[in-house]
Design an enzyme around this catalytic site. Structure first.
Site, mmCIF file in Angstrom:
data_model
loop_
_atom_site.group_PDB
_atom_site.id
_atom_site.type_symbol
_atom_site.label_atom_id
_atom_site.label_comp_id
_atom_site.label_asym_id
_atom_site.label_seq_id
_atom_site.Cartn_x
_atom_site.Cartn_y
_atom_site.Cartn_z
ATOM 1 C CD GLN A 143 4.029 -5.676 11.437
ATOM 2 O OE1 GLN A 143 5.029 -6.255 11.021
ATOM 3 N NE2 GLN A 143 3.848 -4.363 11.269
ATOM 4 C CB ALA A 196 -0.954 -0.009 1.191
ATOM 5 C CG LEU A 197 4.569 0.491 -1.836
ATOM 6 C CD1 LEU A 197 5.658 0.305 -2.876
ATOM 7 C CD2 LEU A 197 5.128 0.279 -0.430
ATOM 8 C CG ASP A 202 6.373 3.316 11.385
ATOM 9 O OD1 ASP A 202 5.239 3.370 11.889
ATOM 10 O OD2 ASP A 202 6.569 3.213 10.163
ATOM 11 N N GLY A 221 5.796 8.375 1.287
ATOM 12 C CA GLY A 221 6.692 8.097 2.403
ATOM 13 C C GLY A 221 7.584 6.903 2.120
ATOM 14 C CG HIS A 222 5.928 2.990 1.787
ATOM 15 N ND1 HIS A 222 4.577 3.247 1.728
ATOM 16 C CD2 HIS A 222 6.123 2.221 2.890
ATOM 17 C CE1 HIS A 222 3.976 2.652 2.744
ATOM 18 N NE2 HIS A 222 4.889 2.031 3.468
#
Length: 299
Positions: free
Chosen positions: A72, A43-44, A161, A47-48
């Protein structure tokens, strides 16, 4: 761009990339090439892609992975509905010049009978780990496996993150992984919302409400810039802004040490103002560094 679905395939691809002709080596035509690695859940967004571009700038070859890691996610979280857009993601990665992408199935990463876990004690229970038990154990385990499989020289993660970064840096240090964890700045939408794959869950009204997270952090940042060093007062400034959107449920709003994730009462060095909140059913996170950028977050 080479696509690999098995561990054997991605290892073969990395081996070929590492020992391919290296134009950066003067006086030699062949030699070891550096590998940059960008692990994602797909789901790029921009930011990626900023991580990919940083890897391209610093490394001879870039490998990405797309894997929605079930370990996770908690039992009542969004694993089942997490967006899976593999073909669109691969098109973006190829456009950015990624050399190879690893696309494993769950059975490839967690074969039947697997019972080994990686967990960073203490850190794994702080911030997101406190409200999402087992989350960082799942993250550390899958990333350790990916590092072992790909064997990169540098791995790229986003500052958004920050708690994950702290866990992974400690894991890399404690387990002697021979690689560098590189942290890239948060990429934001024009209105200040931190980019996230989960933003697509938000309705128009929820998206407007979600802007309160970045506003609260800016208030804390402004207080710090004006000379405030009392962590409680900085938190009060942020909490006052968060209260402007009563529909937004705060999970945590903290000022912490960016490496240990321990609360900072008096800000005398680098600190991280960080927030997590539920906007509707969607959990958003954001943060901002206060003061000089700590070594752990420098490019």
């Amino acid at each position: 761009m080479r696509r690999a679905e098995t561990i054997a395939e991605i290892r073969a691809a990395v081996r070929e990339l590492r020992y391919r002709e290296n134009p950066r080596l003067k006086g030699e035509t062949w030699g070891t090439r550096s590998i940059g690695f960008v692990p994602t859940m797909g789901a790029l967004h921009e930011g990626h892609l900023s991580l990919v571009r940083a890897a391209k700038a610093e490394c001879d070859a870039v490998v990405a992975s797309i894997f929605v890691n079930p370990t996770q996610f908690g039992p009542n979280e969004d694993f089942g509905k997490y967006p899976r857009t593999v073909e669109a993601d691969c098109a973006l990665l190829e456009r950015e010049g990624v050399d190879a992408v690893f696309l494993p199935q769950v059975e490839e990463m967690y074969p039947a009978g697997a019972t080994t876990w990686v967990e960073v004690e203490e850190l794994s229970g702080r911030l997101d780990g406190a409200s999402r038990p087992g989350h960082f154990r799942g993250v550390a385990t899958v990333v350790a496996k990916l590092f072992h499989i790909v064997g990169p020289d540098r791995a790229y993660f986003g500052q958004k993150d920050a708690a994950q970064v702290a866990n992974l840096r400690r894991m890399v240090r404690d387990l002697d992984f021979d690689l560098e964890v590189v942290v890239c700045p948060i990429v934001r939408e024009a209105d200040g919302l931190a980019m996230s794959s989960r933003n697509r869950y938000l309705s128009v009204e929820e998206r407007r409400q979600g802007l309160v997270l970045s506003r609260a952090l800016r208030a804390m940042e402004a207080g710090h810039a004006a000379g405030e060093r009392d962590g409680r007062r900085l938190l009060a400034a942020g909490a006052s802004v968060m209260a402007e959107e009563p529909a937004v449920r705060v999970d945590y709003l903290r000022v912490v040490d960016p490496e240990t994730l321990v609360d900072v009462e008096a800000v005398s060095g680098p600190a991280l103002a960080t927030v997590a909140a539920y906007v509707g059913a969607t959990r958003l996170i954001d943060n901002v560094l206060l003061g000089e950028t700590p070594a752990a977050f420098k490019l």
